[in-house]
Design a protein around this motif. Structure first.
Motif, PDB file in Angstrom:
ATOM      1  N   LYS A  74      -1.889   6.122 -12.922  1.00 10.82           N
ATOM      2  CA  LYS A  74      -0.976   7.031 -12.209  1.00 10.82           C
ATOM      3  C   LYS A  74      -1.744   8.083 -11.415  1.00 10.82           C
ATOM      4  O   LYS A  74      -1.293   8.522 -10.364  1.00 10.82           O
ATOM      5  CB  LYS A  74       0.001   7.681 -13.180  1.00 10.82           C
ATOM      6  CG  LYS A  74       1.074   6.710 -13.632  1.00 10.82           C
ATOM      7  CD  LYS A  74       2.121   7.384 -14.485  1.00 10.82           C
ATOM      8  CE  LYS A  74       3.210   6.388 -14.847  1.00 10.82           C
ATOM      9  NZ  LYS A  74       4.277   6.992 -15.614  1.00 10.82           N
ATOM     10  N   LYS A  75      -2.907   8.478 -11.931  1.00 11.10           N
ATOM     11  CA  LYS A  75      -3.737   9.432 -11.188  1.00 11.10           C
ATOM     12  C   LYS A  75      -4.368   8.767  -9.966  1.00 11.10           C
ATOM     13  O   LYS A  75      -4.438   9.367  -8.894  1.00 11.10           O
ATOM     14  CB  LYS A  75      -4.835  10.005 -12.094  1.00 11.10           C
ATOM     15  CG  LYS A  75      -4.315  10.976 -13.117  1.00 11.10           C
ATOM     16  CD  LYS A  75      -5.428  11.483 -14.007  1.00 11.10           C
ATOM     17  CE  LYS A  75      -4.874  12.349 -15.123  1.00 11.10           C
ATOM     18  NZ  LYS A  75      -5.921  12.726 -16.088  1.00 11.10           N
ATOM     19  N   GLU A  79       1.522   6.532  -5.957  1.00  7.26           N
ATOM     20  CA  GLU A  79       2.672   5.978  -5.242  1.00  7.26           C
ATOM     21  C   GLU A  79       3.182   4.674  -5.861  1.00  7.26           C
ATOM     22  O   GLU A  79       4.247   4.190  -5.503  1.00  7.26           O
ATOM     23  CB  GLU A  79       2.335   5.749  -3.762  1.00  7.26           C
ATOM     24  CG  GLU A  79       1.344   4.638  -3.490  1.00  7.26           C
ATOM     25  CD  GLU A  79      -0.117   4.951  -3.824  1.00  7.26           C
ATOM     26  OE1 GLU A  79      -0.915   4.004  -3.855  1.00  7.26           O
ATOM     27  OE2 GLU A  79      -0.464   6.122  -4.060  1.00  7.26           O
ATOM     28  N   THR A  80       2.435   4.102  -6.800  1.00  7.20           N
ATOM     29  CA  THR A  80       2.806   2.826  -7.418  1.00  7.20           C
ATOM     30  C   THR A  80       3.336   3.062  -8.828  1.00  7.20           C
ATOM     31  O   THR A  80       2.693   3.731  -9.632  1.00  7.20           O
ATOM     32  CB  THR A  80       1.593   1.877  -7.475  1.00  7.20           C
ATOM     33  OG1 THR A  80       1.029   1.765  -6.167  1.00  7.20           O
ATOM     34  CG2 THR A  80       1.984   0.508  -7.962  1.00  7.20           C
ATOM     35  N   ASP A  81       4.509   2.483  -9.107  1.00 12.41           N
ATOM     36  CA  ASP A  81       5.091   2.648 -10.437  1.00 12.41           C
ATOM     37  C   ASP A  81       4.446   1.684 -11.418  1.00 12.41           C
ATOM     38  O   ASP A  81       3.799   0.708 -11.036  1.00 12.41           O
ATOM     39  CB  ASP A  81       6.605   2.417 -10.398  1.00 12.41           C
ATOM     40  CG  ASP A  81       6.967   0.991 -10.008  1.00 12.41           C
ATOM     41  OD1 ASP A  81       6.189   0.362  -9.275  1.00 12.41           O
ATOM     42  OD2 ASP A  81       8.023   0.501 -10.447  1.00 12.41           O
ATOM     43  N   GLY A  82       4.622   1.957 -12.700  1.00 10.03           N
ATOM     44  CA  GLY A  82       4.052   1.095 -13.726  1.00 10.03           C
ATOM     45  C   GLY A  82       4.825   1.226 -15.024  1.00 10.03           C
ATOM     46  O   GLY A  82       5.591   2.165 -15.218  1.00 10.03           O
ATOM     47  N   THR A  83       4.623   0.268 -15.903  1.00  8.82           N
ATOM     48  CA  THR A  83       5.276   0.304 -17.204  1.00  8.82           C
ATOM     49  C   THR A  83       4.398  -0.384 -18.239  1.00  8.82           C
ATOM     50  O   THR A  83       3.552  -1.213 -17.898  1.00  8.82           O
ATOM     51  CB  THR A  83       6.667  -0.375 -17.145  1.00  8.82           C
ATOM     52  OG1 THR A  83       7.338  -0.163 -18.358  1.00  8.82           O
ATOM     53  CG2 THR A  83       6.568  -1.856 -16.864  1.00  8.82           C
ATOM     54  N   LEU A  94       1.787  -3.178 -16.736  1.00 11.26           N
ATOM     55  CA  LEU A  94       2.184  -3.854 -15.503  1.00 11.26           C
ATOM     56  C   LEU A  94       2.494  -2.807 -14.450  1.00 11.26           C
ATOM     57  O   LEU A  94       3.180  -1.825 -14.737  1.00 11.26           O
ATOM     58  CB  LEU A  94       3.420  -4.727 -15.740  1.00 11.26           C
ATOM     59  CG  LEU A  94       3.310  -5.784 -16.832  1.00 11.26           C
ATOM     60  CD1 LEU A  94       4.630  -6.506 -16.989  1.00 11.26           C
ATOM     61  CD2 LEU A  94       2.199  -6.762 -16.526  1.00 11.26           C
ATOM     62  N   VAL A  95       1.996  -3.017 -13.241  1.00  7.01           N
ATOM     63  CA  VAL A  95       2.198  -2.032 -12.173  1.00  7.01           C
ATOM     64  C   VAL A  95       2.755  -2.712 -10.935  1.00  7.01           C
ATOM     65  O   VAL A  95       2.570  -3.910 -10.723  1.00  7.01           O
ATOM     66  CB  VAL A  95       0.886  -1.286 -11.847  1.00  7.01           C
ATOM     67  CG1 VAL A  95       0.392  -0.519 -13.066  1.00  7.01           C
ATOM     68  CG2 VAL A  95      -0.184  -2.239 -11.353  1.00  7.01           C
TER      69      VAL A  95
END
Length: 125
Positions: A74-75, A79-83, A94-95
């Protein structure tokens, strides 16, 4: 005759005990905030879906390292989500969410610079 009397007495005693237990049932009052938190969890859970889109898997391992990997990602890629997904006995990070494999492969080129073992996956397939 004595056995019949004993079983009848035992039956009446058992019935009395069960009736007394039922009448002494406790009532539980639920904090209204509990229902509010439960509704919030339901909303969040419904938003986290794995669909037919492609994702990039950047980590596969234990929970603590998965969380650290997610924070680092995330750092590096805000701009890209992940879980984080748990698939017994390990966790996967997973991103992204890409409509086509080509889009996922393009994103993978950039992600490979920081996560060389990353790969494109289609979670529900």
């Amino acid at each position: 005759m004595r056995i019949l009397k004993l079983s009848t007495t035992l039956g009446v005693t058992l019935f009395a005990i069960l009736a007394a237990a039922k009448t002494q049932a406790q009532t539980v009052t639920q904090d209204p905030k509990f229902e509010e938190l439960l509704n919030d969890k339901r909303k969040i859970s419904s938003q986290i879906t794995l669909n037919d889109k492609y994702k990039v898997q950047i980590f596969y391992g234990d929970n603590e390292k998965a969380r650290k990997t997610m924070q680092e990602f995330k750092k590096a890629f805000p701009e890209t989500d992940g879980t984080i997904i748990f698939e017994s006995p390990t966790y996967k990070v997973l991103v992204g969410s890409y409509a086509s494999r080509i889009d996922a492969e393009r994103a993978l080129e950039e992600i490979h610079k920081k996560y060389p073992y990353a790969l494109v996956v289609q979670p529900n397939k």
